[in-house]
Design an enzyme around this catalytic site. Structure first.
Site, short mmCIF file in Angstrom:
data_model
loop_
_atom_site.label_atom_id
_atom_site.label_comp_id
_atom_site.label_asym_id
_atom_site.label_seq_id
_atom_site.Cartn_x
_atom_site.Cartn_y
_atom_site.Cartn_z
N ARG B 38 64.16 26.42 14.30
CA ARG B 38 64.30 24.92 13.86
C ARG B 38 65.51 24.32 14.76
NH1 ARG B 38 65.62 21.37 8.92
NH2 ARG B 38 63.98 19.79 8.91
N SER B 107 53.81 20.46 6.79
CA SER B 107 54.62 19.68 5.68
C SER B 107 54.05 18.75 4.81
CB SER B 107 55.91 19.26 6.30
OG SER B 107 56.69 20.16 6.97
N LYS B 136 71.17 15.80 4.26
CA LYS B 136 70.30 15.41 5.28
C LYS B 136 69.95 16.59 6.17
CE LYS B 136 71.49 11.36 6.08
NZ LYS B 136 71.95 9.99 6.95
#
Ligand code: NI
Lengths: 213, 213
Positions: B38, B107, B136
């Protein structure tokens, strides 16, 4: 085949009330040679939908269409190619994914990098920033002002087309082409113009005149 | 073939003093099943170099390796597949570019979207956010806390593997699997652990125990 005189980089957030589609239609009518889908602040899904529209617009007009940064997006919208910077996938990887006929552009600011990009298989170079833009929203990450002279040195050092980018307007485009560039790339000189079609035509005329000198 | 018990999402900025390579090595030693590259705050060139290293690490260990968001990057590092969200290229486009054998994840947070993703050809689902993360920097864009119950509804509505994601720790993983998920995806439960190998092993044990219930 492809002419590199006027290269439009899209950015709807710098296009006043106009959509990017409207700006590209106007630029096509004004004689733009290349359109690059950029839209830094829109996500890939949005750029995918927009890119498919721009692909239709440009294909119908015989205008070259490239996508900024993303090889997968370029393939997904059937663009003619992709434009890559230092932070993106290497030119060789893009070539492997897009094939021998794809147009692969590379942003450079130095003669050595230009030679390396050509050797790696780049088909053209975006060279800049020619002029200081004073705006992070404009052209690339680094805002070193290299001037028309450096553009000329790079154009002399490689055999592929070179487009000057960064702070270019109809008023300062001529020295870039006179120095040896094949054309100029702009955002706001077209997207922010009162009349984008006229602005494109004006730029194209400036480039053509400068070539004759 | 592939087990989905423990799915690690990498993020060096949430890994303390450790590199992502070190975290992945520890996770592999601890029995991780899937690793997703990621690294939201690193550019594609950096992720490309890192991804090639993680590909070697995971291949040697027989661990599934996927790349977040970018289809071109997934292909460039020879990943097993790509994980896509609402803002990314559609599953169909990724399938066209990566081929029938690629592992494409999606997702989702809702049953309808889960069904749509399965129909579009997704091979597995990341479902969340299961628990509020308060960060976040953790898992995806939307931070709606859906809870294990919704994960179970989604798992019951589709035939593909489902992994619960968002705020998951060894302490709260069991209800997700008991609700019907095939496994859990985490960042900080592994990357931020004192001992990432032990944390991975602990999570794997929790998932295995929950399956038996
Ligand atoms: Ni740059």
């Amino acid at each position: 085949m492809s002419d590199w005189g006027v290269y439009l980089v899209t950015q709807e957030s710098l296009s006043g009330e106009r959509t990017t589609q409207a700006v590209v239609e106007a630029a096509v009518a004004g004689g733009v040679d290349v359109v690059q889908l950029r839209e830094k602040d829109r996500n890939v899904r949005e750029r995918y939908h927009l890119g498919r529209q721009l692909r239709e617009l440009t294909r119908d007009a015989g205008v070259t269409f490239v996508v900024n940064d993303r090889v997968d997006l370029a393939a997904a919208v059937d663009a003619d190619g992709v434009h890559l910077g230092d932070d993106d996938l290497p030119v060789e990887v893009a070539r492997e994914q897009l094939g021998p006929d794809a147009l692969i552009g590379r942003s450079v600011s130095f003669v050595d990098d230009a030679r390396r990009a050509e050797k790696a298989g780049a088909d053209y170079l975006g060279v800049g920033a020619v002029y200081a833009t004073g705006s992070k929203d404009d052209i690339d990450d680094d805002e070193h002002e290299i001037g028309p002279e450096r553009v000329g040195e790079i154009a002399a050092a490689v055999d592929i087309p070179v487009v000057g980018i960064g702070g270019v307007t109809a008023d300062n485009a001529a020295p870039i082409v006179e120095a040896g560039a094949d054309g100029v790339a702009v955002i706001t000189a077209i997207t922010g113009a009162d009349d984008p079609e006229a602005a494109t035509c004006d730029l194209a005329g400036t480039v053509a005149d400068a070539r004759e000198d």
